[in-house]
Structures are given as C-alpha cells and as structure tokens.
Design a protein around this motif. Structure first.
Motif, mmCIF file in Angstrom:
data_model
loop_
_atom_site.group_PDB
_atom_site.id
_atom_site.type_symbol
_atom_site.label_atom_id
_atom_site.label_comp_id
_atom_site.label_asym_id
_atom_site.label_seq_id
_atom_site.Cartn_x
_atom_site.Cartn_y
_atom_site.Cartn_z
ATOM 1 N N TYR A 15 0.819 -1.206 0.000
ATOM 2 C CA TYR A 15 0.000 0.000 0.000
ATOM 3 C C TYR A 15 0.858 1.263 0.000
ATOM 4 O O TYR A 15 0.482 2.281 -0.586
ATOM 5 C CB TYR A 15 -0.956 -0.008 1.191
ATOM 6 N N THR A 16 2.016 1.204 0.646
ATOM 7 C CA THR A 16 2.943 2.341 0.603
ATOM 8 C C THR A 16 3.506 2.508 -0.803
ATOM 9 O O THR A 16 3.579 3.623 -1.333
ATOM 10 C CB THR A 16 4.097 2.130 1.602
ATOM 11 N N ASP A 17 3.886 1.367 -1.422
ATOM 12 C CA ASP A 17 4.417 1.432 -2.790
ATOM 13 C C ASP A 17 3.358 1.932 -3.769
ATOM 14 O O ASP A 17 3.679 2.627 -4.742
ATOM 15 C CB ASP A 17 4.915 0.055 -3.228
ATOM 16 N N SER A 18 2.100 1.554 -3.514
ATOM 17 C CA SER A 18 1.037 1.987 -4.433
ATOM 18 C C SER A 18 0.869 3.507 -4.399
ATOM 19 O O SER A 18 0.458 4.114 -5.391
ATOM 20 C CB SER A 18 -0.283 1.295 -4.088
ATOM 21 N N LEU A 19 1.196 4.123 -3.244
ATOM 22 C CA LEU A 19 1.162 5.586 -3.179
ATOM 23 C C LEU A 19 2.180 6.194 -4.136
ATOM 24 O O LEU A 19 1.962 7.266 -4.706
ATOM 25 C CB LEU A 19 1.467 6.063 -1.752
ATOM 26 N N ARG A 20 3.311 5.483 -4.309
ATOM 27 C CA ARG A 20 4.341 5.973 -5.229
ATOM 28 C C ARG A 20 3.973 5.680 -6.678
ATOM 29 O O ARG A 20 4.193 6.499 -7.568
ATOM 30 C CB ARG A 20 5.680 5.302 -4.921
ATOM 31 N N GLU A 21 3.420 4.480 -6.889
ATOM 32 C CA GLU A 21 3.262 3.992 -8.261
ATOM 33 C C GLU A 21 1.961 4.424 -8.920
ATOM 34 O O GLU A 21 1.939 4.737 -10.108
ATOM 35 C CB GLU A 21 3.358 2.465 -8.265
ATOM 36 N N MET A 22 0.846 4.413 -8.167
ATOM 37 C CA MET A 22 -0.444 4.710 -8.781
ATOM 38 C C MET A 22 -0.515 6.103 -9.396
ATOM 39 O O MET A 22 -1.007 6.254 -10.518
ATOM 40 C CB MET A 22 -1.569 4.506 -7.767
ATOM 41 N N PRO A 23 -0.041 7.159 -8.699
ATOM 42 C CA PRO A 23 -0.082 8.482 -9.340
ATOM 43 C C PRO A 23 0.671 8.513 -10.664
ATOM 44 O O PRO A 23 0.259 9.204 -11.601
ATOM 45 C CB PRO A 23 0.574 9.400 -8.299
ATOM 46 N N GLU A 24 1.773 7.750 -10.741
ATOM 47 C CA GLU A 24 2.536 7.716 -11.989
ATOM 48 C C GLU A 24 1.772 6.956 -13.066
ATOM 49 O O GLU A 24 1.767 7.354 -14.241
ATOM 50 C CB GLU A 24 3.895 7.063 -11.736
ATOM 51 N N LEU A 25 1.108 5.881 -12.682
ATOM 52 C CA LEU A 25 0.319 5.106 -13.649
ATOM 53 C C LEU A 25 -0.820 5.942 -14.227
ATOM 54 O O LEU A 25 -1.168 5.802 -15.400
ATOM 55 C CB LEU A 25 -0.247 3.846 -12.987
ATOM 56 N N VAL A 26 -1.396 6.804 -13.407
ATOM 57 C CA VAL A 26 -2.507 7.647 -13.858
ATOM 58 C C VAL A 26 -2.071 8.589 -14.976
ATOM 59 O O VAL A 26 -2.887 9.009 -15.802
ATOM 60 C CB VAL A 26 -3.084 8.434 -12.653
ATOM 61 N N THR A 27 -0.784 8.890 -15.042
ATOM 62 C CA THR A 27 -0.291 9.799 -16.091
ATOM 63 C C THR A 27 -0.054 9.091 -17.423
ATOM 64 O O THR A 27 0.123 9.751 -18.446
ATOM 65 C CB THR A 27 1.032 10.474 -15.659
ATOM 66 N N TYR A 28 -0.021 7.766 -17.424
ATOM 67 C CA TYR A 28 0.311 7.021 -18.649
ATOM 68 C C TYR A 28 -0.617 7.310 -19.830
ATOM 69 O O TYR A 28 -0.154 7.414 -20.967
ATOM 70 C CB TYR A 28 0.348 5.523 -18.368
ATOM 71 N N ASP A 32 -9.229 4.636 -8.065
ATOM 72 C CA ASP A 32 -10.270 4.806 -7.041
ATOM 73 C C ASP A 32 -10.465 3.516 -6.251
ATOM 74 O O ASP A 32 -10.596 3.543 -5.023
ATOM 75 C CB ASP A 32 -11.593 5.208 -7.692
ATOM 76 N N LYS A 33 -10.483 2.391 -6.961
ATOM 77 C CA LYS A 33 -10.733 1.114 -6.284
ATOM 78 C C LYS A 33 -9.585 0.728 -5.362
ATOM 79 O O LYS A 33 -9.802 0.295 -4.235
ATOM 80 C CB LYS A 33 -10.965 0.008 -7.323
ATOM 81 N N ILE A 34 -8.367 0.854 -5.860
ATOM 82 C CA ILE A 34 -7.215 0.424 -5.059
ATOM 83 C C ILE A 34 -7.001 1.357 -3.874
ATOM 84 O O ILE A 34 -6.467 0.955 -2.830
ATOM 85 C CB ILE A 34 -5.941 0.337 -5.937
ATOM 86 N N SER A 35 -7.430 2.622 -4.008
ATOM 87 C CA SER A 35 -7.278 3.585 -2.911
ATOM 88 C C SER A 35 -8.393 3.461 -1.878
ATOM 89 O O SER A 35 -8.250 3.954 -0.756
ATOM 90 C CB SER A 35 -7.261 5.016 -3.455
ATOM 91 N N ASN A 36 -9.498 2.817 -2.266
ATOM 92 C CA ASN A 36 -10.663 2.744 -1.377
ATOM 93 C C ASN A 36 -11.215 1.323 -1.306
ATOM 94 O O ASN A 36 -12.426 1.106 -1.401
ATOM 95 C CB ASN A 36 -11.756 3.704 -1.859
#
Length: 733
Positions: free
Chosen positions: A546-559, A577-581
């Motif tokens: 979950y900590t890594d997803s904070l780093r990775e998900m914002p970057e994935l959203v830019t793809y 939204d799903k992975i964050s909630n």
C-alpha cells in the motif's frame, strides 16, 4: 583525459549504487560530503539523500531535505522527478506539484510545462489539467497531443454518475475533438478510439460510424473495424446490419469468439424467447463455422453454440423433447471435451439453470459412460483421469455426495486416493516438471473437502487433520498447486493453526496487486489468531504494497497522457479509485496502525505515531459504505458444493465466521478504538465521548462468538470507564 568523469559524478554514482543495494546510511554520508563542499551536483545529492532517508523510515528528515531543496527552486527535470518520487512516498503529491509550478514559473520551457500538467494528473486535479492544457495549446499550437490532453481532461472531470449525453464537459470534449480533426486530422488508432468513445458517451452513434468509415485504414487487425461497427449498429437498433457483421466475424474471418455468437443470437431474439426459426439459422451458422475449420480439431465454439441454442429453446418451451435434445448435446460435449480441464466451467453455463433432477440425470448418464470406459480399458490414461475428475466434480457440485457419514466419506476418499496414486504411475506423469500439476490433483482437493465438510457437520477436529494430511500428500508431488494450498490453509485456520497456514502462504509468493485481491483468505485469521511471527509479516507485507502503491499509482494515472493511450484514461482513474478505497486496504490500515500503536514504548511516541497515520484509519460508517470489494474469489468457483467454503465464507475469518458486513463493522469498531485511544491520551474528553459512542454503535453490529464476546465486552467496559473518567477530570478542572 578530457572524457574522464568529474569527481562529483563519481560520487553521485556511488550514491546510486548504495541506494540500489540498500546501503542507505552510506548514501546519506556520501550526500552529506557533497553538500558540505557545495558541489555542482548539490541539488541531485540532496534529493538522493531524501530518498535514502525515506527508505530508512526517517520521514520527517526526508521531508526537511525536500523543503530545503524546494526553496532553491530546482528546474532540472531529473531532480524534479526524484523529488516528486519522495513526495509521493510521503503522501505529499501536493508539494510535488508546487515544485513543478515553481520551476515552470522560473523557466517556462515545454518540458517543465508537461511536468506541471502531469503533476496535476497525479493529484487527479482534472479542472487544473484542463485549464493548463489550454495554456499549452496557446503556447505550443502545433502540438496535437495537448489538444487531446484537454479533451481527456474534460472527460475525467465527469463523475461516473454524470457520464450522460447532455453533460457539458462531454460536449466540450467533443468540440475539442472536432477542432483536432479539422486542424490536424486523425493519424493513430488510439486517437480514433478515443473519439469514438466520446461519441458513444454522447450517444451519437451515427457520427462514430462515419468516423470508422472515414479512418478504416487505421485498423490494422482483421475484425477490429467490424466489431466496432457491429456494437454501434446494435446501439442504433439496426439489428439486421449488426447481425450481418457478427456473421462476417464468425464465418468469414473465423473468429471463434463466444461473445460474437451471443450477440448474433441477441440480434435476432431482441430480448424475446428464441424461436425454432432463429435456432435453425444459428445452427446453420455453426455448421458453416465447423465446415470452414480443420475437421481434425473439434471447434469448442461450435459445440458450446449448439448447447446454447438448445438450452434457449428449452427455456422458451420447457418441453421434454427440448430437454432430451439438450441432454444429447451435453453427452456429445462430454464425449469430445470431457478430458479437458475447461469442461467443468463450460457446462456451468447451462446445468445450474436446469431443474435439479435434470442436472442429476445428466451427471448419472455421464457416470455410466465413464464407468463403462473404465471397465473396458486395461490401463489408466490421462484422458480417463480427466474424465473421472470431471465426473467427481459434477457429482460433488450437484449434491450427490451430500451429508455422507464417516464410513461413506472414508470409502470415497480411499477411492479418490487409489485413482490419484494410479495416475502418478502413468508414464507421462513421471516426466512432469516440478512446476506442473499432477493429472489427478483435483481429486486431492475433493478428498480434503469431504473431510472438511464432515468436520463442519460433526465438529470433530480429527477430520480437519485428515484433510490436511491428504493436502500435504498432494503437495509432495505438486509443490506449486494453488488449489491444494488454499484448501490446506483453510483447514489449518479452522483448526486454529496459524503458523503452518502462514508457512504455506509464504510459498504462494503473494505480491503486487495480490496483496489487495488475495490476502483476504488469511488476513482475518491472522488478526483473530494473532501470532506475532505470522501476523506481523502478513500485515507488514501489505503495508509495503500500500505504501508502494502511493508511489506507483499516481505515476500510472499519467500514462494515458504521456503514452497517448487516451481511451484508457477512465480505466486508470477507476482503478486508482478502487485500489485507494478497497475494503482490504481499510481493514489493513486499522490492524497495522493498531499494531504500531500497541508496540510504542511511551504515550508520547504513540500519539506522534497516531498523528502521522490517523487519516488512513477510517471510523465513519459512511466512509466504510463507499469502499470497493476487490477480493478475488474466482479461484474457488469449482468448489461451491460446501456453502461454508464458498466465496462469501472465504472473505471472512474461519475463527469468527463473520459476514462481509460484520467484517466491516468490526473494522469500524477497531478503527474508532484507535481514534478513541488517541483522544484519551491527548486528554480530549468531548472528542473521546464522540469516538466512544461511534465505537459502541459499531460494536453492537458485530455477532461475536461465545469465546471472544466476553473479552470484547470487558474492552467496552474498560473504555467506557476511561472515557467517563476523562470527562469527570475535565469537569473538575
């Protein structure tokens, strides 16, 4: 000599190597040396120092280094990227955006402008994305990409509930796309797909069809154009044209796609029961598909299609003749595909929808065939094993083995083990690789389930031990069999043995998104049984994800923007939204922070820790109601004969037998308990009273078992006393 690297560059390489190998203290020391002598690489050294401090768990120090660097207003893209990485790790993407904005204001280059836009995308600031994309369009009018960024930003602004034709943002997106087509034309399939997607949102299907006709040359794979046109024709209710396109896909282009056949039938039935005339037409299409293919290789689509047609006819008229034809088709399907592992799931599209006596008669008819083949065959073959496995799955699924007593259970298990051992002696089985499954592995799973079923009815823990012994025997030959491991893990948890369950869990090597979709099978038991050596690695492993997803998900959203995959932007947003909630994330945050809170040496340390993490721990009922259930139970589909071991049960604890809603209520109670503890430690009587009432409300919604209920009641009384005592002290003061 002139090509030799500068000494500072060599030091920077040393820092990179130290961070890569986990020597973060060495990295910090080297960075300090570079910063002391004020080298030309000082900004890079400082951001690398922040990364090393972050990986050492020194979040506050890392944040301080970033703040110092921020005041220097760096404009180097490499430094900004690394600074953004640290901020994402510390859950401060807002500060990363500020860094890019300051850099752009200082040096308004195109590269930094793109950085600002993508920073907005990471924060999901869709309105700012749109506004800034128009600035980019004005500043760089010849770049088509920025126009698409504006159009995508319009769509991203719309909530899922408002994705309707009359929405102003959707209309503005379509106008922007029309401007793009007029000014630049459409040159890639992804651009075309996004335009079609926007027209679909507007329900302007005619315009979408015109686009496909105009840019048909962009479609590279055969069938892609026909599939899109067929879908749009169905939306326009031009069912004859859609039917013709699906026929072209199935017959002319030889696309063996089950969805195409379903749509072909749907185009004719129009949500009404199938007629004999329609059935005849579909059967004719299936015959053409079969004739056009290789006669030596049975076409699974054709056989499934015939089953579907006769199943729909039976649903339409419920006649005995239709049922008999369906039974004959089923017998043919078993004969051709009964030795394929996929057969069981295929027939589940039809058998559950038949009367129970009809499903049982089909199972018994297949049993006659299998037993006759077994008697006539001198040696056991691979196909014979798979056919027998299919038979046993069907008999288990349709309750032919329901409520067996001890003697019958033992006799059936011995028969399964006899077949299993015989299958091990098949010549080809002897040469299977370690990573491959044995042919009769599913019989091991079924045998274990028989004893688990017996335990659930009789309560004799010896039956659980027998189930575990059988599963262990299967794992000796198939070390990587997923289903056997799952059954063994559930049996261990029912037995209250978390340690061996955890050892099996480790062998599954759960990683990445599985930490959210798969860990539900063990997390509740890890919490309930709570052995630190087992519970903490599970919970801490999830924390890393979950900590890594904070780093990775914002970057994935830019793809979708940086990789020009515009039509996927919405999917990335929904996934984020799903992975964050997710339910699993919320439960994990409660348990992880409770563990951290309990392990603190002093109240001051506990309060400091809670301040940093309290936002992650949900306590309001409305917040829990908004969560997504991401648990994946598809691996369990073959084994639903035991209700307590079906999907709904897998998501709850074997020790407490909680339902899904009770599981959330328990997490809410424990979350409020954490916030209540913080208020008590901070001497906040009013807030403590509020959290105690929330805790009590959530507590009353959970059905605790007889073992744990007294403990929870004592906990409730203890916190009531502490809350009241705090209120009295406050009143006296």
């Amino acid at each position: 000599f002139f090509l030799m690297p500068h000494p500072d560059e060599l030091k920077i390489r040393e820092v990179f190597d130290a961070i890569e190998t986990g020597q973060n203290k060495v990295a910090v020391k080297t960075c300090n040396a570079l910063l002391t002598k004020n080298s030309r690489a000082s900004q890079l050294a400082r951001v690398l120092k922040a990364i090393a401090l972050d990986r050492m768990g020194k979040d506050h120090q890392a944040l301080e280094e970033c703040a110092i660097l921020q005041r220097e207003v760096p404009t180097n893209e490499d430094v900004l990227r690394k600074l953004s990485y640290v901020y994402r790790s510390l859950n401060r993407t807002d500060l990363a955006t500020v860094a890019y904005e300051n850099a752009f204001n200082k040096e308004p280059t195109e590269e930094l402008a793109r950085g600002v836009f993508l920073a907005y995308a990471r924060e999901l600031r869709f309105n700012d994305q749109r506004s800034f994309s128009f600035k980019l369009m004005k500043q760089f009018p010849k770049c088509k990409q920025y126009y698409f960024w504006a159009a995508v930003s319009y769509i991203q602004q719309v909530s899922s509930e408002d994705l309707k034709p009359g929405n102003i943002n959707i209309m503005m997106a379509s106008r922007t796309l029309e401007k793009i087509e007029k000014q630049f034309s459409i040159t890639t399939i992804e651009e075309l797909r996004f335009m079609i997607y926007v027209y679909e949102l507007m329900e302007n299907y005619t315009a979408a069809l015109e686009l496909i006709e105009k840019y048909s040359a962009l479609f590279k794979l055969p069938g892609d154009s026909q599939e899109m046109r067929a879908k749009l024709q169905m939306n326009l209710q031009n069912f004859a044209q859609a039917q013709q396109l699906y026929r072209e896909l199935l017959v002319d282009l030889k696309k063996s796609n089950w969805a195409y056949l379903q749509k072909y039938i749907e185009c004719q039935c129009l949500e009404k029961p199938i007629t004999p005339e329609i059935a005849e037409d579909v059967l004719q299409v299936l015959q053409e598909i079969e004739s056009a293919g290789d006669s030596s290789i049975p076409n699974r689509l054709v056989y499934l299609g015939r089953l579907q047609v006769h199943h729909l006819l039976y649903k339409a008229n419920s006649s005995e003749d239709s049922l008999n034809i369906l039974k004959n088709d089923m017998a043919t399907y078993f004969k051709v595909f009964g030795s394929k592992p996929v057969c069981f799931r295929d027939v589940q599209m039809f058998l559950p929808h038949l009367p129970s006596d009809a499903a049982v008669s089909i199972c018994k008819a297949y049993e006659t065939v299998v037993m006759k083949e077994s008697e006539q065959s001198e040696e056991l073959s691979v196909k014979a094993v798979y056919r027998r496995v299919l038979l046993e799955k069907l008999k288990t699924k349709y309750k032919l083995y329901e409520n067996l007593n001890n003697e019958k259970t033992q006799a059936l298990v011995e028969e399964y083990l006899r077949i299993y051992r015989a299958a091990l002696e098949i010549p080809s089985a002897l040469s299977l690789k370690e990573s491959e499954r044995q042919y009769a592995d599913d019989l091991i799973v079924l045998a274990s389930h028989l004893y688990i079923d017996l335990y659930l009815r009789n309560g004799d823990s010896a039956d659980l031990v027998r189930a575990i012994v059988i599963a262990t025997m299967g794992l000796e030959k198939s070390k990587f069999n997923f289903n056997i491991k799952i059954v063994a893990m559930r049996a261990y948890c029912l037995l209250g043995a978390l340690k061996p369950c955890y050892e099996l869990y480790k062998t599954l090597e759960t990683k990445h998104i599985q930490m959210d979709t798969f860990t539900h099978i063990v997390l509740s038991d890890a919490i309930g049984l709570r052995i630190p050596d087992c519970t903490e690695p599970i919970v801490f492993g999830m924390e890393r994800f979950y900590t890594d997803s904070l780093r990775e998900m914002p970057e994935l959203v830019t793809y979708p923007y940086s990789k020009e995959s515009y039509s996927r932007a919405r999917e990335f947003r929904d996934f984020n939204d799903k992975i964050s909630n997710s339910v699993q994330r919320a439960i994990h945050h409660v348990e992880y922070n409770l563990s951290e809170f309990i392990n603190k040496a002093t109240p001051a340390e506990a309060i400091e820790d809670l301040k940093f993490s309290e936002e992650k721990v949900l306590y309001k009922e409305e917040d829990y109601n908004k969560l997504y259930e991401t648990a994946d139970n598809s691996f369990w589909d073959d084994w639903h004969s035991i209700p307590e071991l079906s999907s709904s049960y897998i998501t709850s604890s074997a020790t407490t037998l909680l339902t899904g809603m009770e599981r959330l209520a328990l997490a809410q109670a424990r979350g409020n308990l954490l916030h209540l503890s913080k208020m008590i430690l901070e001497n906040e009587p009013l807030m403590a009273q509020d959290f105690f009432e929330r805790f009590q409300s959530a507590y009353e919604k959970v059905s605790f078992d007889e073992v744990t209920k007294p403990m929870w009641h004592q906990l409730l009384l203890l916190f009531r006393f502490l809350t009241n005592a705090l209120s009295i002290i406050g009143f006296l003061k």
